[in-house]
Write an enzyme that holds these catalytic residues in place. Sequence first.
Site, mmCIF file in Angstrom:
data_model
loop_
_atom_site.group_PDB
_atom_site.id
_atom_site.type_symbol
_atom_site.label_atom_id
_atom_site.label_comp_id
_atom_site.label_asym_id
_atom_site.label_seq_id
_atom_site.Cartn_x
_atom_site.Cartn_y
_atom_site.Cartn_z
ATOM 1 N N CYS A 21 0.841 -1.191 0.000
ATOM 2 C CA CYS A 21 0.000 0.000 0.000
ATOM 3 C C CYS A 21 0.885 1.253 0.000
ATOM 4 O O CYS A 21 1.199 1.827 1.049
ATOM 5 C CB CYS A 21 -0.918 -0.022 1.221
ATOM 6 S SG CYS A 21 -2.091 1.331 1.224
ATOM 7 N N THR A 46 -31.320 -3.033 9.360
ATOM 8 C CA THR A 46 -30.277 -3.669 8.532
ATOM 9 C C THR A 46 -29.375 -4.603 9.339
ATOM 10 O O THR A 46 -28.334 -5.043 8.846
ATOM 11 C CB THR A 46 -29.390 -2.594 7.856
ATOM 12 O OG1 THR A 46 -28.803 -1.781 8.891
ATOM 13 C CG2 THR A 46 -30.177 -1.711 6.915
HETATM 14 C C1 LIG Z 1 -24.175 -0.910 4.740
HETATM 15 C C2 LIG Z 1 -25.508 -0.264 4.688
HETATM 16 C C3 LIG Z 1 -26.459 -1.078 3.948
HETATM 17 C C4 LIG Z 1 -25.960 0.098 6.064
HETATM 18 C C5 LIG Z 1 -27.255 0.862 6.136
HETATM 19 N N1 LIG Z 1 -27.262 2.074 5.345
HETATM 20 C C6 LIG Z 1 -27.614 1.181 7.569
HETATM 21 O O1 LIG Z 1 -27.913 2.286 7.880
HETATM 22 O O2 LIG Z 1 -27.624 0.322 8.403
#
Ligand SMILES: CC(C)C[C@H](N)C(=O)O
Length: 431
Positions: A82, A337
């Site tokens: 890197c 999520t």
């Molecule tokens: C990595 C993303 C899909 C995360 C999503 N925007 C969230 O607020 O949890």
Amino acid sequence: MHSEDLDFWIEICSDLNETQMLFLDAFLQNNRIDYITQIMGFHPKYLECFLSTQQYLLRGDGPLPFHYRHYIAIMAAGRHQCGYLMHLHEQEFILQGGNPEWLKGPSFTPKKLRNLNEVNKLMAHRPWMLSKMHIENLTKGKENWSLAEVMQAIILLSHFHALCSFVNGCGIKPEIDHNGGHTFRSSVSEQNSETDSDGSTNGEMNGEPEVGINVLLERMKKISEEGEEETTEEERLKRFNKIEIQSAEITTTARRPSPVAEILKYVEDEEFSYTDFAKRTEETQPTFRIQDYSWEEHAFSLANRLYPDIGTHLDDKFNMAYNLTYYTMGENNDVDTTAFRRSIWNYIHLLYGIMHDDYNYGQVNQLLERNLKAYVKTVTCYPERLTRKEYDNVMREFKHSEKVHVNLMLLEARQQGELLYALRAVNQYMT
Ligand SMILES: CC(C)C[C@H](N)C(=O)O
């Protein structure tokens, strides 16, 4: 500072938002706002933890001299070729009064630093091979390391290995004052050179359509509705092994970049790289079970004991990356999520043979399609091979900031995985 000056600063600062304040901090720390900071600026809460940890590691109290810390950063970044990080820390090394001779390569450094090479190599590519013997080798002999120094070195190494993943995973280009940074490249020639470098994964990368966010949303909903499924330990282990074997089948055909002399001079045993944990030949290496050695219950306190406060810094950073959510996915709002984020985190640990005993690994295959797994694997294990095409071909419906979010999780899960092995080895040495 004169009181008028102070008023001036207070006025400026009161006009700044959270991200700008952090940029100001970063500028005062490093005399520049590097691209890493700018990109992390999408996620100010995380950036704050990251900067304070990095500041503490590089400039805070700790057993290692400052120029050593930057030299270790260069050695760590060398493992993934890197150039970006290597160059930043060459500059810092000189600013901290380091001997310019050392920048000709490790053979110009004290033996003490050269002795770190083996641990650097194993941590970067096959951390499961670390044992108490490696720690013992560092702590004995004439130019030996104290345990506190070992701890700081290990944490620096893991920090910079993981940061290589972030730099490449987000496609960060050289800083303007770095070699190759201030050159004009037309978009046509850029496209050509990127197609030439051929980043297809198992030849399937381009053809396979992505499942898309709507399908992902449905699957996440189903997972949360179904709740925890009762499974036996044997069944969980079987699922883990299945995903592990599948991950070993994902091979990248991308050519390794040919390292330039400026980079190669720091790297010993350049060919040594990641091999799939599932294909390991050392039969003595069982799956690493989080229930036996975890960050929260074991590694955290060991780190804090040998190098005060670092455990707390890392803990904040890990938690931030693990729990960060805006409840969005692409254009959708109010989305839970968690399942998606867990599957990314746990998949990265799986690549290192680390199993979370209470996790249902079946979810990984439901939520991470093959292209995404390939991307995660490349960025985690050999970030230097990632191509622009691979970056563009995954998470196409995600926002740019969400792709960065995935890379933050990647950085942290990778660092934690490396540290789990390294700190377990330190612990074994001490007991
Ligand atoms: C990595 C993303 C899909 C995360 C999503 N925007 C969230 O607020 O949890």
